[in-house]
Design a protein around this motif. Structure first.
Motif, mmCIF file in Angstrom:
data_model
loop_
_atom_site.group_PDB
_atom_site.id
_atom_site.type_symbol
_atom_site.label_atom_id
_atom_site.label_comp_id
_atom_site.label_asym_id
_atom_site.label_seq_id
_atom_site.Cartn_x
_atom_site.Cartn_y
_atom_site.Cartn_z
ATOM 1 N N PHE A 136 0.732 -1.157 -0.183
ATOM 2 C CA PHE A 136 0.029 0.053 0.043
ATOM 3 C C PHE A 136 0.747 1.143 0.006
ATOM 4 C CE2 PHE A 136 -2.761 -3.274 2.071
ATOM 5 C CZ PHE A 136 -3.765 -3.214 1.408
ATOM 6 N N CYS A 137 1.947 1.171 0.736
ATOM 7 C CA CYS A 137 2.730 2.455 0.781
ATOM 8 C C CYS A 137 3.144 3.021 -0.479
ATOM 9 C CB CYS A 137 3.911 2.232 1.831
ATOM 10 S SG CYS A 137 5.012 3.615 1.938
ATOM 11 N N PHE A 138 2.833 4.480 -0.690
ATOM 12 C CA PHE A 138 3.073 5.050 -2.031
ATOM 13 C C PHE A 138 4.634 5.187 -2.054
ATOM 14 C CE2 PHE A 138 3.155 8.406 -5.071
ATOM 15 C CZ PHE A 138 1.838 8.323 -5.725
ATOM 16 N N ILE A 139 5.402 5.599 -1.105
ATOM 17 C CA ILE A 139 6.987 5.672 -1.187
ATOM 18 C C ILE A 139 7.432 4.185 -1.616
ATOM 19 C CG2 ILE A 139 9.065 6.451 -0.113
ATOM 20 C CD1 ILE A 139 6.783 8.498 -0.626
ATOM 21 N N ALA A 140 7.126 3.351 -0.794
ATOM 22 C CA ALA A 140 7.679 1.836 -0.608
ATOM 23 C C ALA A 140 7.671 1.145 -1.925
ATOM 24 C CB ALA A 140 7.183 1.013 0.163
ATOM 25 N N ARG A 141 6.341 1.559 -2.706
ATOM 26 C CA ARG A 141 5.971 1.139 -3.999
ATOM 27 C C ARG A 141 6.726 1.778 -4.935
ATOM 28 N NH1 ARG A 141 1.535 -1.913 -5.071
ATOM 29 N NH2 ARG A 141 0.945 -0.529 -6.691
ATOM 30 N N SER A 142 7.489 3.007 -4.854
ATOM 31 C CA SER A 142 7.930 3.715 -5.686
ATOM 32 C C SER A 142 9.502 3.429 -5.695
ATOM 33 C CB SER A 142 7.641 5.159 -5.502
ATOM 34 O OG SER A 142 6.151 5.332 -5.630
ATOM 35 N N VAL A 143 10.177 3.156 -4.587
ATOM 36 C CA VAL A 143 11.666 3.100 -4.815
ATOM 37 C C VAL A 143 11.897 1.788 -5.327
ATOM 38 C CG1 VAL A 143 11.641 4.491 -2.650
ATOM 39 C CG2 VAL A 143 11.665 1.767 -2.561
ATOM 40 N N ASN A 144 13.309 1.794 -5.934
ATOM 41 C CA ASN A 144 13.715 0.833 -6.784
ATOM 42 C C ASN A 144 14.660 -0.162 -6.105
ATOM 43 O OD1 ASN A 144 16.114 2.323 -6.775
ATOM 44 N ND2 ASN A 144 16.136 2.184 -9.095
ATOM 45 N N PHE A 145 14.668 -0.037 -4.713
ATOM 46 C CA PHE A 145 15.739 -0.830 -3.989
ATOM 47 C C PHE A 145 14.846 -1.585 -2.761
ATOM 48 C CE2 PHE A 145 15.633 3.661 -2.067
ATOM 49 C CZ PHE A 145 15.008 3.449 -0.944
ATOM 50 N N PRO A 146 15.597 -2.658 -2.265
ATOM 51 C CA PRO A 146 14.641 -3.531 -1.325
ATOM 52 C C PRO A 146 14.472 -2.702 -0.003
ATOM 53 C CG PRO A 146 16.596 -4.541 -1.853
ATOM 54 C CD PRO A 146 16.697 -3.379 -2.868
ATOM 55 N N VAL A 147 13.240 -3.241 0.515
ATOM 56 C CA VAL A 147 12.956 -2.532 1.977
ATOM 57 C C VAL A 147 12.646 -3.650 2.871
ATOM 58 C CG1 VAL A 147 11.671 -0.985 3.445
ATOM 59 C CG2 VAL A 147 12.288 -0.430 1.014
ATOM 60 N N SER A 148 13.436 -3.754 3.978
ATOM 61 C CA SER A 148 13.175 -4.997 4.953
ATOM 62 C C SER A 148 12.954 -4.262 6.277
ATOM 63 C CB SER A 148 14.479 -5.879 5.117
ATOM 64 O OG SER A 148 15.552 -5.028 5.479
ATOM 65 N N TYR A 149 12.315 -5.109 7.221
ATOM 66 C CA TYR A 149 11.780 -4.574 8.419
ATOM 67 C C TYR A 149 12.209 -5.473 9.433
ATOM 68 C CZ TYR A 149 8.558 -3.821 4.554
ATOM 69 O OH TYR A 149 8.281 -3.403 3.329
#
Length: 158
Positions: A136-149
């Motif tokens: 859902f997150c607009f920013i997370a869906r827009s970046v081209n690098f992996p995001v972990s938690y």
């Protein structure tokens, strides 16, 4: 059907010392983000590139936007799931690289939220929600690098 949105900003360079860009070291890498009705944010270049370390830089702003967007969606999903969040703080970190020619990029980001939830919360579900946020997150869906938690939870009495 998807709705289209525009997001506007106003960036005002404040680094002219009187001679503009006559020489590479003759100007400051500072600017303001100034939008009507909002507080001005004073910014600078990354300190590695000669910027003012006391001011936000584009990389700070990107990782902060990513974290804030994640937080807002997490709170939404937690509320929908019946998980009562009473506190949330994230200390995200972005991993980047700079090439010899000065070009840089983010390689990955790790969000490390510390979340307080009321006792009785399903901590398994609370952890799983982080992976749903990326849908859902607009920013997370827009970046081209992996995001972990890497969330941690603190259970607080009601």
């Amino acid at each position: 059907m998807a709705k289209l949105h525009d997001f506007a900003s106003s960036i005002i360079w404040t680094g002219n010392r009187g001679e503009g860009t006559r020489a590479y070291k003759a100007y400051d890498r500072t600017w303001d983000i100034a939008l009507p009705g909002k507080d001005i944010i004073h910014c600078s270049n990354d300190p590695l590139l000669g910027g003012d370390p006391a001011k936000m830089n584009p990389e700070d702003l990107l990782i902060s936007a990513l974290s804030a967007c994640h937080m807002l969606w997490y709170l939404h999903l937690a509320s929908n799931a019946g998980i009562v969040v009473t506190g949330y703080r994230d200390d995200p970190i972005g991993h980047g690289e700079t090439l010899p020619n000065g070009a840089g990029r983010f390689l990955a980001a790790v969000l490390r939220p510390k979340i307080s939830v009321q006792e009785g919360a399903d901590l398994g579900l609370a952890g799983e929600l982080h992976h749903k946020v990326h849908d859902f997150c607009f920013i997370a869906r827009s970046v081209n690098f992996p995001v972990s938690y890497e969330p941690t939870f603190n259970v607080v009495a009601r």
